[in-house]
Design a protein around this motif. Structure first.
Motif, PDB file in Angstrom:
ATOM      1  N   VAL A   1       0.859  -1.181   0.000  1.00 53.99           N
ATOM      2  CA  VAL A   1       0.000   0.000   0.000  1.00 53.99           C
ATOM      3  C   VAL A   1       0.897   1.234   0.000  1.00 53.99           C
ATOM      4  O   VAL A   1       1.737   1.377   0.891  1.00 53.99           O
ATOM      5  CB  VAL A   1      -0.929   0.027   1.230  1.00 53.99           C
ATOM      6  N   THR A   2       0.725   2.090  -0.990  1.00 54.13           N
ATOM      7  CA  THR A   2       1.570   3.267  -1.136  1.00 54.13           C
ATOM      8  C   THR A   2       0.742   4.526  -0.973  1.00 54.13           C
ATOM      9  O   THR A   2      -0.280   4.693  -1.650  1.00 54.13           O
ATOM     10  CB  THR A   2       2.240   3.274  -2.525  1.00 54.13           C
ATOM     11  N   GLN A   3       1.188   5.397  -0.088  1.00 51.23           N
ATOM     12  CA  GLN A   3       0.505   6.669   0.145  1.00 51.23           C
ATOM     13  C   GLN A   3       1.404   7.820  -0.281  1.00 51.23           C
ATOM     14  O   GLN A   3       2.611   7.790  -0.055  1.00 51.23           O
ATOM     15  CB  GLN A   3       0.190   6.856   1.640  1.00 51.23           C
ATOM     16  N   THR A   4       0.804   8.822  -0.875  1.00 48.24           N
ATOM     17  CA  THR A   4       1.521  10.065  -1.173  1.00 48.24           C
ATOM     18  C   THR A   4       0.633  11.252  -0.836  1.00 48.24           C
ATOM     19  O   THR A   4      -0.592  11.193  -1.021  1.00 48.24           O
ATOM     20  CB  THR A   4       1.919  10.136  -2.661  1.00 48.24           C
ATOM     21  N   PRO A   5       1.205  12.360  -0.351  1.00 47.43           N
ATOM     22  CA  PRO A   5       2.606  12.477   0.073  1.00 47.43           C
ATOM     23  C   PRO A   5       2.830  11.869   1.459  1.00 47.43           C
ATOM     24  O   PRO A   5       1.877  11.426   2.085  1.00 47.43           O
ATOM     25  CB  PRO A   5       2.782  13.999   0.131  1.00 47.43           C
ATOM     26  N   LYS A   6       4.053  11.879   1.930  1.00 43.85           N
ATOM     27  CA  LYS A   6       4.360  11.407   3.284  1.00 43.85           C
ATOM     28  C   LYS A   6       4.198  12.518   4.303  1.00 43.85           C
ATOM     29  O   LYS A   6       3.877  12.264   5.461  1.00 43.85           O
ATOM     30  CB  LYS A   6       5.775  10.845   3.333  1.00 43.85           C
ATOM     31  N   PHE A   7       4.451  13.736   3.905  1.00 45.41           N
ATOM     32  CA  PHE A   7       4.309  14.891   4.787  1.00 45.41           C
ATOM     33  C   PHE A   7       3.653  16.021   4.000  1.00 45.41           C
ATOM     34  O   PHE A   7       3.884  16.161   2.812  1.00 45.41           O
ATOM     35  CB  PHE A   7       5.670  15.389   5.304  1.00 45.41           C
ATOM     36  N   GLN A   8       2.834  16.821   4.705  1.00 44.87           N
ATOM     37  CA  GLN A   8       2.198  17.965   4.056  1.00 44.87           C
ATOM     38  C   GLN A   8       1.830  18.995   5.102  1.00 44.87           C
ATOM     39  O   GLN A   8       1.336  18.639   6.175  1.00 44.87           O
ATOM     40  CB  GLN A   8       0.934  17.521   3.305  1.00 44.87           C
TER      41      GLN A   8
ATOM     42  N   LEU B   1      -5.168  13.304  -0.664  1.00 42.09           N
ATOM     43  CA  LEU B   1      -4.211  12.278  -0.294  1.00 42.09           C
ATOM     44  C   LEU B   1      -4.448  11.070  -1.203  1.00 42.09           C
ATOM     45  O   LEU B   1      -5.595  10.617  -1.354  1.00 42.09           O
ATOM     46  CB  LEU B   1      -4.383  11.859   1.174  1.00 42.09           C
ATOM     47  N   GLN B   2      -3.364  10.584  -1.778  1.00 46.10           N
ATOM     48  CA  GLN B   2      -3.471   9.484  -2.716  1.00 46.10           C
ATOM     49  C   GLN B   2      -3.088   8.166  -2.060  1.00 46.10           C
ATOM     50  O   GLN B   2      -2.207   8.124  -1.188  1.00 46.10           O
ATOM     51  CB  GLN B   2      -2.551   9.728  -3.919  1.00 46.10           C
ATOM     52  N   CYS B   3      -3.755   7.104  -2.463  1.00 44.32           N
ATOM     53  CA  CYS B   3      -3.444   5.771  -1.960  1.00 44.32           C
ATOM     54  C   CYS B   3      -3.609   4.767  -3.091  1.00 44.32           C
ATOM     55  O   CYS B   3      -4.626   4.813  -3.811  1.00 44.32           O
ATOM     56  CB  CYS B   3      -4.366   5.404  -0.804  1.00 44.32           C
ATOM     57  N   ALA B   4      -2.650   3.879  -3.235  1.00 44.84           N
ATOM     58  CA  ALA B   4      -2.731   2.830  -4.242  1.00 44.84           C
ATOM     59  C   ALA B   4      -2.212   1.528  -3.647  1.00 44.84           C
ATOM     60  O   ALA B   4      -1.237   1.535  -2.894  1.00 44.84           O
ATOM     61  CB  ALA B   4      -1.915   3.203  -5.478  1.00 44.84           C
TER      62      ALA B   4
ATOM     63  N   ARG C   1      -7.460  -0.281  -7.643  1.00 40.66           N
ATOM     64  CA  ARG C   1      -6.173  -0.031  -7.011  1.00 40.66           C
ATOM     65  C   ARG C   1      -6.153   1.230  -6.148  1.00 40.66           C
ATOM     66  O   ARG C   1      -5.402   1.291  -5.187  1.00 40.66           O
ATOM     67  CB  ARG C   1      -5.090   0.132  -8.088  1.00 40.66           C
ATOM     68  N   GLU C   2      -6.926   2.249  -6.514  1.00 42.13           N
ATOM     69  CA  GLU C   2      -6.715   3.572  -5.946  1.00 42.13           C
ATOM     70  C   GLU C   2      -7.920   4.089  -5.160  1.00 42.13           C
ATOM     71  O   GLU C   2      -9.066   3.966  -5.593  1.00 42.13           O
ATOM     72  CB  GLU C   2      -6.384   4.555  -7.068  1.00 42.13           C
TER      73      GLU C   2
ATOM     74  N   GLY D   1      -0.566   1.424   4.663  1.00 34.06           N
ATOM     75  CA  GLY D   1       0.484   2.232   4.085  1.00 34.06           C
ATOM     76  C   GLY D   1       1.347   2.849   5.180  1.00 34.06           C
ATOM     77  O   GLY D   1       1.120   2.620   6.370  1.00 34.06           O
ATOM     78  N   GLN D   2       2.325   3.646   4.762  1.00 37.12           N
ATOM     79  CA  GLN D   2       3.290   4.218   5.701  1.00 37.12           C
ATOM     80  C   GLN D   2       2.746   5.434   6.429  1.00 37.12           C
ATOM     81  O   GLN D   2       3.364   5.903   7.384  1.00 37.12           O
ATOM     82  CB  GLN D   2       4.565   4.616   4.954  1.00 37.12           C
ATOM     83  N   GLY D   3       1.622   5.956   5.994  1.00 35.79           N
ATOM     84  CA  GLY D   3       1.029   7.102   6.660  1.00 35.79           C
ATOM     85  C   GLY D   3       1.408   8.419   6.017  1.00 35.79           C
ATOM     86  O   GLY D   3       2.467   8.539   5.388  1.00 35.79           O
ATOM     87  N   THR D   4       0.525   9.404   6.167  1.00 38.93           N
ATOM     88  CA  THR D   4       0.772  10.787   5.726  1.00 38.93           C
ATOM     89  C   THR D   4       0.593  11.685   6.936  1.00 38.93           C
ATOM     90  O   THR D   4      -0.467  11.679   7.563  1.00 38.93           O
ATOM     91  CB  THR D   4      -0.224  11.216   4.637  1.00 38.93           C
TER      92      THR D   4
END
Lengths: 117, 114
Positions: free
Chosen positions: B4-11, B21-24, B72-73, B106-109
């Protein structure tokens, strides 16, 4: 009402000793699942162990075991032989049977564990 | 193995700004979720999507919208950010409908609204 209660905001344990993290839950469903996740300082969520409400045996995964007491609605995590790398936040979570089709997980507030050398 | 990929990591946002916030996920999972994590409150479910084309509100949906773009998203939108939305946001996915289905995160935002 809180569905998942973790009453210990913080715990500490000496390396190589065992520690128990408490979790109580509230549900009227007969069918449910209980999970524990670990969140190290890096932030990711790591699945540790699962217990189903109909499982007769307590779940075990390596050094992790789940002390499941159905009548008391408790699902405590036991970590044996603690290691420094066990220092993290630990979350208890539940999925109720009526929501199984939607895969909703409800989390507790977490317990921060510190392992001291 | 992306998972699971999240973008961005910081904002960092200013009050009133909007962002998505995007997630795929690449595990072909049917179900996806957005949680927020606040100190002393654990993870609270904002929205979830049981399958492509469906979305439902969780515990704390106010101030957020979501879009399940495809299998996916799954994106989370803040239309007018408020300081109360300062939090760490996690996207997760899972497969199957059984009780024992594990959720992958995911890694979190980390979002700060000033």
């Amino acid at each position: 009402a809180q569905k998942i209660t973790q009453t210990q905001p913080g715990m500490f344990v000496q390396e190589k000793e065992a520690v128990t993290l408490d979790c109580t839950y509230d549900t009227s469903d007969q069918s449910y699942g209980l999970f524990w996740y670990k969140q190290p300082s890096s932030g990711e969520m790591i699945f540790l162990i699962y217990q189903g409400s109909y499982d007769e045996q307590n779940a075990t995964e390596g050094r992790y075991s789940l002390n499941f007491q159905k009548a008391r609605k408790s699902a405590n995590l036991v970590i044996s032989a603690s290691q420094l790398g066990d220092s993290a936040m630990y979350f208890c979570a539940m999925r109720e049977g009526r929501f199984a089709g939607y895969n909703k997980l409800i989390f507790g507030a977490g317990t921060r564990l510190a392992v001291h050398p | 193995n992306a998972g699971v990929t999240q973008t961005p990591k910081f904002q960092v946002l200013k009050t009133g700004q909007s962002m998505t916030l995007q997630c795929a996920q690449d595990m072909n999972h049917n179900s996806m979720y957005w949680y927020r994590q606040d100190p002393g409150m654990g993870l609270r479910l904002i929205y979830y999507s049981a399958s492509e084309g469906t979305t439902d509100k969780g515990e704390v949906p106010n101030g957020y919208n979501v879009s399940r773009l495809n299998k996916r998203e799954f994106s989370l939108r803040l239309e007018s950010a408020a300081p109360s939305q300062t939090s760490v946001y996690f996207c997760a996915s899972s497969e199957g409908t059984g009780l024992a289905t594990e959720a992958f995160f995911g890694q979190g935002t980390r979002l700060t609204v000033v």
